[in-house]
Design a protein around this motif. Sequence first.
Motif, PDB file in Angstrom:
ATOM      1  N   LEU A 201       0.816  -1.218   0.000  1.00  0.00           N
ATOM      2  CA  LEU A 201       0.000   0.000   0.000  1.00  0.00           C
ATOM      3  C   LEU A 201       0.851   1.270   0.000  1.00  0.00           C
ATOM      4  O   LEU A 201       0.903   1.994   0.972  1.00  0.00           O
ATOM      5  CB  LEU A 201      -0.952  -0.031   1.201  1.00  0.00           C
ATOM      6  CG  LEU A 201      -2.131   0.947   1.156  1.00  0.00           C
ATOM      7  CD1 LEU A 201      -2.992   0.731  -0.069  1.00  0.00           C
ATOM      8  CD2 LEU A 201      -2.972   0.808   2.412  1.00  0.00           C
ATOM      9  N   TRP A 202       1.505   1.519  -1.112  1.00  0.00           N
ATOM     10  CA  TRP A 202       2.206   2.803  -1.271  1.00  0.00           C
ATOM     11  C   TRP A 202       1.394   3.631  -2.254  1.00  0.00           C
ATOM     12  O   TRP A 202       0.483   3.124  -2.913  1.00  0.00           O
ATOM     13  CB  TRP A 202       3.656   2.601  -1.690  1.00  0.00           C
ATOM     14  CG  TRP A 202       3.877   2.151  -3.095  1.00  0.00           C
ATOM     15  CD1 TRP A 202       3.619   0.915  -3.603  1.00  0.00           C
ATOM     16  CD2 TRP A 202       4.401   2.924  -4.180  1.00  0.00           C
ATOM     17  NE1 TRP A 202       3.956   0.865  -4.925  1.00  0.00           N
ATOM     18  CE2 TRP A 202       4.444   2.094  -5.311  1.00  0.00           C
ATOM     19  CE3 TRP A 202       4.862   4.241  -4.297  1.00  0.00           C
ATOM     20  CZ2 TRP A 202       4.904   2.526  -6.549  1.00  0.00           C
ATOM     21  CZ3 TRP A 202       5.327   4.676  -5.528  1.00  0.00           C
ATOM     22  CH2 TRP A 202       5.346   3.831  -6.630  1.00  0.00           C
ATOM     23  N   ASN A 203       1.739   4.907  -2.335  1.00  0.00           N
ATOM     24  CA  ASN A 203       0.902   5.846  -3.085  1.00  0.00           C
ATOM     25  C   ASN A 203       0.766   5.498  -4.572  1.00  0.00           C
ATOM     26  O   ASN A 203      -0.247   5.797  -5.190  1.00  0.00           O
ATOM     27  CB  ASN A 203       1.478   7.252  -2.902  1.00  0.00           C
ATOM     28  CG  ASN A 203       0.391   8.302  -2.931  1.00  0.00           C
ATOM     29  OD1 ASN A 203      -0.779   7.998  -2.698  1.00  0.00           O
ATOM     30  ND2 ASN A 203       0.759   9.511  -3.264  1.00  0.00           N
ATOM     31  N   GLY A 204       1.782   4.848  -5.135  1.00  0.00           N
ATOM     32  CA  GLY A 204       1.738   4.465  -6.549  1.00  0.00           C
ATOM     33  C   GLY A 204       0.714   3.374  -6.831  1.00  0.00           C
ATOM     34  O   GLY A 204       0.355   3.151  -7.979  1.00  0.00           O
ATOM     35  N   ASN A 205       0.256   2.688  -5.803  1.00  0.00           N
ATOM     36  CA  ASN A 205      -0.757   1.645  -5.995  1.00  0.00           C
ATOM     37  C   ASN A 205      -2.156   2.133  -5.638  1.00  0.00           C
ATOM     38  O   ASN A 205      -3.069   1.345  -5.422  1.00  0.00           O
ATOM     39  CB  ASN A 205      -0.405   0.385  -5.185  1.00  0.00           C
ATOM     40  CG  ASN A 205       0.711  -0.391  -5.859  1.00  0.00           C
ATOM     41  OD1 ASN A 205       0.954  -0.217  -7.052  1.00  0.00           O
ATOM     42  ND2 ASN A 205       1.386  -1.251  -5.115  1.00  0.00           N
ATOM     43  N   ARG A 206      -2.285   3.445  -5.575  1.00  0.00           N
ATOM     44  CA  ARG A 206      -3.594   4.071  -5.356  1.00  0.00           C
ATOM     45  C   ARG A 206      -3.806   4.992  -6.540  1.00  0.00           C
ATOM     46  O   ARG A 206      -3.004   5.885  -6.764  1.00  0.00           O
ATOM     47  CB  ARG A 206      -3.547   4.879  -4.051  1.00  0.00           C
ATOM     48  CG  ARG A 206      -4.795   5.640  -3.738  1.00  0.00           C
ATOM     49  CD  ARG A 206      -4.510   6.732  -2.718  1.00  0.00           C
ATOM     50  NE  ARG A 206      -3.563   7.734  -3.210  1.00  0.00           N
ATOM     51  CZ  ARG A 206      -3.848   8.692  -4.084  1.00  0.00           C
ATOM     52  NH1 ARG A 206      -5.056   8.803  -4.577  1.00  0.00           N
ATOM     53  NH2 ARG A 206      -2.921   9.556  -4.482  1.00  0.00           N
ATOM     54  N   TYR A 214     -10.897   6.808  -5.130  1.00  0.00           N
ATOM     55  CA  TYR A 214      -9.667   6.016  -5.204  1.00  0.00           C
ATOM     56  C   TYR A 214      -9.950   4.617  -5.755  1.00  0.00           C
ATOM     57  O   TYR A 214     -11.071   4.095  -5.630  1.00  0.00           O
ATOM     58  CB  TYR A 214      -9.059   5.881  -3.791  1.00  0.00           C
ATOM     59  CG  TYR A 214      -9.776   4.814  -3.003  1.00  0.00           C
ATOM     60  CD1 TYR A 214      -9.407   3.468  -3.088  1.00  0.00           C
ATOM     61  CD2 TYR A 214     -10.887   5.104  -2.226  1.00  0.00           C
ATOM     62  CE1 TYR A 214     -10.112   2.474  -2.422  1.00  0.00           C
ATOM     63  CE2 TYR A 214     -11.590   4.123  -1.562  1.00  0.00           C
ATOM     64  CZ  TYR A 214     -11.197   2.814  -1.670  1.00  0.00           C
ATOM     65  OH  TYR A 214     -11.899   1.824  -1.033  1.00  0.00           O
ATOM     66  N   TRP A 215      -8.934   3.995  -6.321  1.00  0.00           N
ATOM     67  CA  TRP A 215      -8.937   2.568  -6.629  1.00  0.00           C
ATOM     68  C   TRP A 215      -7.598   2.031  -6.153  1.00  0.00           C
ATOM     69  O   TRP A 215      -6.580   2.720  -6.284  1.00  0.00           O
ATOM     70  CB  TRP A 215      -9.050   2.329  -8.138  1.00  0.00           C
ATOM     71  CG  TRP A 215     -10.365   2.738  -8.699  1.00  0.00           C
ATOM     72  CD1 TRP A 215     -10.699   3.993  -9.117  1.00  0.00           C
ATOM     73  CD2 TRP A 215     -11.520   1.913  -8.903  1.00  0.00           C
ATOM     74  NE1 TRP A 215     -11.995   3.994  -9.567  1.00  0.00           N
ATOM     75  CE2 TRP A 215     -12.521   2.735  -9.458  1.00  0.00           C
ATOM     76  CE3 TRP A 215     -11.789   0.568  -8.685  1.00  0.00           C
ATOM     77  CZ2 TRP A 215     -13.785   2.256  -9.779  1.00  0.00           C
ATOM     78  CZ3 TRP A 215     -13.044   0.096  -9.018  1.00  0.00           C
ATOM     79  CH2 TRP A 215     -14.032   0.930  -9.553  1.00  0.00           C
ATOM     80  N   LEU A 216      -7.594   0.809  -5.637  1.00  0.00           N
ATOM     81  CA  LEU A 216      -6.326   0.190  -5.235  1.00  0.00           C
ATOM     82  C   LEU A 216      -5.937  -0.848  -6.281  1.00  0.00           C
ATOM     83  O   LEU A 216      -6.778  -1.636  -6.725  1.00  0.00           O
ATOM     84  CB  LEU A 216      -6.458  -0.473  -3.856  1.00  0.00           C
ATOM     85  CG  LEU A 216      -6.799   0.462  -2.689  1.00  0.00           C
ATOM     86  CD1 LEU A 216      -6.823  -0.311  -1.380  1.00  0.00           C
ATOM     87  CD2 LEU A 216      -5.816   1.632  -2.597  1.00  0.00           C
ATOM     88  N   ILE A 217      -4.659  -0.826  -6.674  1.00  0.00           N
ATOM     89  CA  ILE A 217      -4.168  -1.787  -7.663  1.00  0.00           C
ATOM     90  C   ILE A 217      -2.959  -2.529  -7.090  1.00  0.00           C
ATOM     91  O   ILE A 217      -2.480  -2.182  -6.009  1.00  0.00           O
ATOM     92  CB  ILE A 217      -3.778  -1.091  -8.996  1.00  0.00           C
ATOM     93  CG1 ILE A 217      -2.727   0.022  -8.763  1.00  0.00           C
ATOM     94  CG2 ILE A 217      -5.027  -0.512  -9.683  1.00  0.00           C
ATOM     95  CD1 ILE A 217      -2.077   0.535 -10.029  1.00  0.00           C
TER      96      ILE A 217
END
Length: 291
Positions: A201-206, A214-217
């Motif tokens: 969960l770092w900012n690049g995966n949001r 938001y979406w989480l990837i």
Amino acid sequence: MEKELQHQLEALLLKDSGKALQILSVQSVPGGSINDAFRLDTTAGRFFLKTNSATKFPGMFEAELAGLNLLRETGTVKVPRVISTGNTGKTTWLLMEFLEAGRLQKSAWGRLGSDLASLHRETHAMFGLGQNNYMGSLRQVNTPHGTWAEFYILCRLEPQLRLAHESELLSSLQLRKIEHIFPRLSEIIPIEPPSLLHGDLWNGNRITGSDGFYWLIDPAVYYGHREADLAMTRLFGGFAPEFYDAYSAVFPLQSGYEQRVGIHNLYPLLIHLNLFGTGYLGQVMEAVNSI
Ligand code: ADP
């Protein structure tokens, strides 16, 4: 695009939508660190495709698909719908819903905080997961254990420490210094039930969708200590204060959490040491010294 890949995707999309379709264009999407990413425009709409060599990272997309589905099935955090994964023999691929980019609404931070807290309420008898997956391009072992300290040492810290030492990124002295903290982990980290984690969960995966939410990837899911997900949001920054406030309102953290951020981030920092080299050694030792 490889002919076989095009055939597989068209057959799959026919099955998914019930309509025969054609791929109209394939555009490269920048930003991925490990895989090639593409936007597919088809007669049935837009899709997102990731590809890699079929032999380089066995099972990586199957694990990503399983992780995204596990998160999605909880009905808590927003993740893209995955259509399928496959293999042409030469190329392995993962196809999912394409998320159109938008501007973040201010309330999205609070929503992410409360949704993540709800995700963390999803629990399990053991720390770990029924299958292994990847963190970046490194294999992540998820063998279940009954306590967080045991799981964190055996499945997270030790494999990365071994790799770093074998690759001469970490001296024997530094290795011993880090291992020296192992017996204290169960005293330092408060006991909590296992929580379902995003895991990377770092900012690049949001990312922000066209709805401003938001979406989480790109997750690396497992049942772990929820402070690990939260600590990781601080590793490279970028999460707004509203996110932490909303999280705590739904699922308050135990006292002293701020002092434990370093110990939780030791794992992603070791991953960075192994992936990107000794530029991360200073932060690794800083995290160890904070314990
Ligand atoms: P990698 O596995 O190589 O790190 P990512 O999953 O991070 O690749 O994806 C690469 C980039 O593609 C991301 O930075 C993001 O901007 C974009 N992206 C990821 N998933 C989607 C999606 N479902 N729809 C649109 N763009 C996406």
